[in-house]
Scaffold this motif. Structure first.
Motif, PDB file in Angstrom:
ATOM      1  N   PRO A 354       0.841  -1.218   0.000  1.00 23.66           N
ATOM      2  CA  PRO A 354       0.000   0.000   0.000  1.00 23.66           C
ATOM      3  C   PRO A 354       0.865   1.253   0.000  1.00 23.66           C
ATOM      4  O   PRO A 354       1.890   1.316   0.666  1.00 23.66           O
ATOM      5  CB  PRO A 354      -0.803  -0.130   1.301  1.00 23.66           C
ATOM      6  N   ALA A 355       0.440   2.201  -0.759  1.00 23.70           N
ATOM      7  CA  ALA A 355       1.167   3.477  -0.814  1.00 23.70           C
ATOM      8  C   ALA A 355       0.179   4.577  -1.161  1.00 23.70           C
ATOM      9  O   ALA A 355      -0.470   4.517  -2.206  1.00 23.70           O
ATOM     10  CB  ALA A 355       2.288   3.401  -1.837  1.00 23.70           C
ATOM     11  N   ASP A 356       0.048   5.555  -0.243  1.00 27.04           N
ATOM     12  CA  ASP A 356      -0.891   6.646  -0.463  1.00 27.04           C
ATOM     13  C   ASP A 356      -0.280   7.789  -1.257  1.00 27.04           C
ATOM     14  O   ASP A 356      -0.976   8.756  -1.579  1.00 27.04           O
ATOM     15  CB  ASP A 356      -1.384   7.180   0.892  1.00 27.04           C
ATOM     16  N   PHE A 357       1.006   7.704  -1.509  1.00 27.50           N
ATOM     17  CA  PHE A 357       1.685   8.835  -2.151  1.00 27.50           C
ATOM     18  C   PHE A 357       1.921   8.600  -3.648  1.00 27.50           C
ATOM     19  O   PHE A 357       2.701   9.326  -4.276  1.00 27.50           O
ATOM     20  CB  PHE A 357       3.032   9.094  -1.458  1.00 27.50           C
ATOM     21  N   ILE A 358       1.268   7.589  -4.247  1.00 32.34           N
ATOM     22  CA  ILE A 358       1.478   7.330  -5.687  1.00 32.34           C
ATOM     23  C   ILE A 358       1.070   8.536  -6.529  1.00 32.34           C
ATOM     24  O   ILE A 358       1.753   8.922  -7.485  1.00 32.34           O
ATOM     25  CB  ILE A 358       0.692   6.072  -6.118  1.00 32.34           C
ATOM     26  N   GLN A 359      -0.047   9.155  -6.137  1.00 32.95           N
ATOM     27  CA  GLN A 359      -0.522  10.319  -6.897  1.00 32.95           C
ATOM     28  C   GLN A 359       0.499  11.457  -6.827  1.00 32.95           C
ATOM     29  O   GLN A 359       0.744  12.150  -7.831  1.00 32.95           O
ATOM     30  CB  GLN A 359      -1.873  10.790  -6.339  1.00 32.95           C
ATOM     31  N   ASP A 360       1.126  11.635  -5.638  1.00 33.96           N
ATOM     32  CA  ASP A 360       2.124  12.697  -5.501  1.00 33.96           C
ATOM     33  C   ASP A 360       3.361  12.396  -6.345  1.00 33.96           C
ATOM     34  O   ASP A 360       3.949  13.304  -6.941  1.00 33.96           O
ATOM     35  CB  ASP A 360       2.522  12.860  -4.034  1.00 33.96           C
ATOM     36  N   ILE A 361       3.753  11.126  -6.387  1.00 32.49           N
ATOM     37  CA  ILE A 361       4.935  10.741  -7.186  1.00 32.49           C
ATOM     38  C   ILE A 361       4.668  11.008  -8.671  1.00 32.49           C
ATOM     39  O   ILE A 361       5.524  11.535  -9.394  1.00 32.49           O
ATOM     40  CB  ILE A 361       5.284   9.261  -6.951  1.00 32.49           C
ATOM     41  N   LEU A 405      11.443   5.724  -5.820  1.00 36.00           N
ATOM     42  CA  LEU A 405      10.863   4.713  -4.926  1.00 36.00           C
ATOM     43  C   LEU A 405      11.941   3.898  -4.221  1.00 36.00           C
ATOM     44  O   LEU A 405      11.778   3.506  -3.063  1.00 36.00           O
ATOM     45  CB  LEU A 405       9.940   3.791  -5.731  1.00 36.00           C
ATOM     46  N   GLN A 406      13.034   3.613  -4.917  1.00 40.02           N
ATOM     47  CA  GLN A 406      14.128   2.872  -4.285  1.00 40.02           C
ATOM     48  C   GLN A 406      14.722   3.660  -3.125  1.00 40.02           C
ATOM     49  O   GLN A 406      15.026   3.077  -2.063  1.00 40.02           O
ATOM     50  CB  GLN A 406      15.201   2.529  -5.316  1.00 40.02           C
ATOM     51  N   ARG A 407      14.896   4.957  -3.291  1.00 42.12           N
ATOM     52  CA  ARG A 407      15.397   5.797  -2.203  1.00 42.12           C
ATOM     53  C   ARG A 407      14.421   5.776  -1.026  1.00 42.12           C
ATOM     54  O   ARG A 407      14.805   5.793   0.143  1.00 42.12           O
ATOM     55  CB  ARG A 407      15.654   7.209  -2.671  1.00 42.12           C
ATOM     56  N   PHE A 408      13.144   5.804  -1.358  1.00 39.79           N
ATOM     57  CA  PHE A 408      12.122   5.839  -0.309  1.00 39.79           C
ATOM     58  C   PHE A 408      12.101   4.494   0.474  1.00 39.79           C
ATOM     59  O   PHE A 408      11.976   4.473   1.695  1.00 39.79           O
ATOM     60  CB  PHE A 408      10.752   6.099  -0.929  1.00 39.79           C
TER      61      PHE A 408
END
Length: 411
Positions: A354-361, A405-408
């Motif tokens: 789950p990731a809520d920040f996909i839209q921000d990315i 995403l890898q950094r995150f």
């Protein structure tokens, strides 16, 4: 032993000897000579090119490179009730003898030396050198004049100085002229042509001009009344009127569908509305015409609707407006494609996490890549319809989001 060279000379110069010697040379070179008495080859005459008389004079002149003068002396007559009718023209310049005809006739008249010479005689009435110029000198003078006045180019000619007359009566008068009509004969006899049927001249008192047995009894002449229908019923009158107004509505629709000039359509609409107004007053006085009265009102409403359609027709976009519209449309489509690609990359990297920040990315990837691509594409000066997400852009978006995403995930 040859005693004289005279017979030999005559033989060598003869057709038979020349023909045989030429045939011998052809065979020596490897060509077979043609038979002596073979039939002559028939020349195939190319068919004459058909002329489109419906083409206006202006369109013909736009395709002609040469000096054209005196357009302000040309009058164009059109039939306001039939937009498909061939336009007719007259030239009122002094010396042109009221030249007239269709656009092809007037085109051939206006480009010739006679019309040009008459133009210079009108412009320089005191200069006697104009009539002394030969044809080549005159055309050279006309060429220099048009270049000096900056009206030589087909696009620079003052076409707006031609007079346009949408007059049915004048149009029919010119259309019905015989081919041998002339202004001089018109002034002398009142007929303009020798080929028109005989009609006694009211201005002549010479009894010898009247045909034998001719007797005009005025309104009592049975010949004048033989085709007149003395009685017309109300039903016949209503049916005739229905056919007329239905024909006018159909003609207006056809003109709109054929994209005829707006002013011509509006002129026909105004004529139709005036006719309906007169008939509404007429039918209102007779109870038997109640059905036709309602029909006239319905047709009027339909014509007014067509008028609004013509007047409120959206104007075509300018080139700059169309370019701006294409830019907005295809940049928005470009943005949507990048965001969809970003979501696919995020889902493949996160693998169901789950990731809520996909839209921000996706928004960050769009803000990072899109301005550079727009700036780069604008420099190419191509159509914005070609502004699309290419394979290279897809690789950049994928790399940017994957690294982000890898950094995150490492944190």
């Amino acid at each position: 032993e040859l005693k004289s060279v005279i017979p030999l000379k005559a033989h060598v110069e003869g057709n038979k000897h020349i023909r045989k010697s030429l045939a011998f040379k052809q065979r020596t070179l490897g060509y077979e000579p043609e038979p002596v008495n073979q039939p002559k080859k028939k020349k195939i005459i190319a068919p004459k090119q058909k002329i489109d008389c419906s083409l206006p004079l202006k369109d013909r002149l736009l395709d002609f490179e040469g000096p054209i003068l005196g357009l302000n002396y040309i009058t164009e007559f059109t039939d306001p009730t039939d937009y498909r009718a061939v336009p007719l023209y007259t030239c009122k310049m002094e010396g042109c003898k009221s030249a007239w005809g269709n656009s092809d006739d007037m085109f051939n008249h206006i480009k010739k030396d006679k019309h040009i010479r008459n133009y210079f005689n009108m412009k320089y009435p005191d200069d006697t050198r104009v009539n002394s110029l030969n044809k080549n000198e005159l055309m050279k003078f006309a060429l220099e004049h048009t270049l000096k006045e900056n009206i030589f180019s087909p696009a620079q000619r003052p076409y707006d100085t031609m007079i346009q007359v949408p007059d049915l009566e004048r149009y029919k008068e010119i259309e019905n002229r015989p081919r041998d009509w002339s202004e001089k004969r018109q002034k002398l006899t009142g007929r303009g042509s020798n080929s028109t049927p005989f009609a006694p001249s009211s201005s002549s008192s010479n009894a010898n001009l009247t045909p034998i047995g001719y007797k005009d009894r005025g309104i009592f002449n049975e010949e004048k009344w033989k085709d007149v229908k003395t009685t017309v019923t109300v039903d016949e009158s209503v049916q005739e009127r229905k056919e007329i107004i239905d024909g006018k509505v159909k003609k207006i629709r056809d003109m709109i569908n054929d994209k005829v000039a707006e002013d011509k359509i509006l002129l026909l609409i105004e004529i139709a509305l005036d006719s309906i107004e007169l008939n509404v007053e007429f039918f209102a006085e007779d109870e038997r015409c109640a059905e036709m009265l309602n029909r006239e009102k319905d047709v009027k409403a339909e014509i007014l609707r067509l008028k609004d359609q013509v007047l409120n027709k959206p104007k075509p976009l300018t080139q700059s407006q169309q370019k701006q519209m294409d830019r907005e449309k295809f940049t928005q489509l470009f943005k949507q494609q990048i965001q969809e690609l970003g979501r696919d990359v995020c889902e493949s990297v996160l693998k169901g996490k789950p990731a809520d920040f996909i839209q921000d990315i996706c928004a960050k990837a769009t803000d990072k890549i899109m301005p550079e691509e727009i700036k780069s594409f604008a420099k190419k000066e191509k159509s914005w319809t070609e502004f699309k997400v290419t394979k290279g852009i897809k690789i950049r978006v994928t790399r940017y989001i994957t690294e982000y995403l890898q950094r995150f995930l490492e944190k």
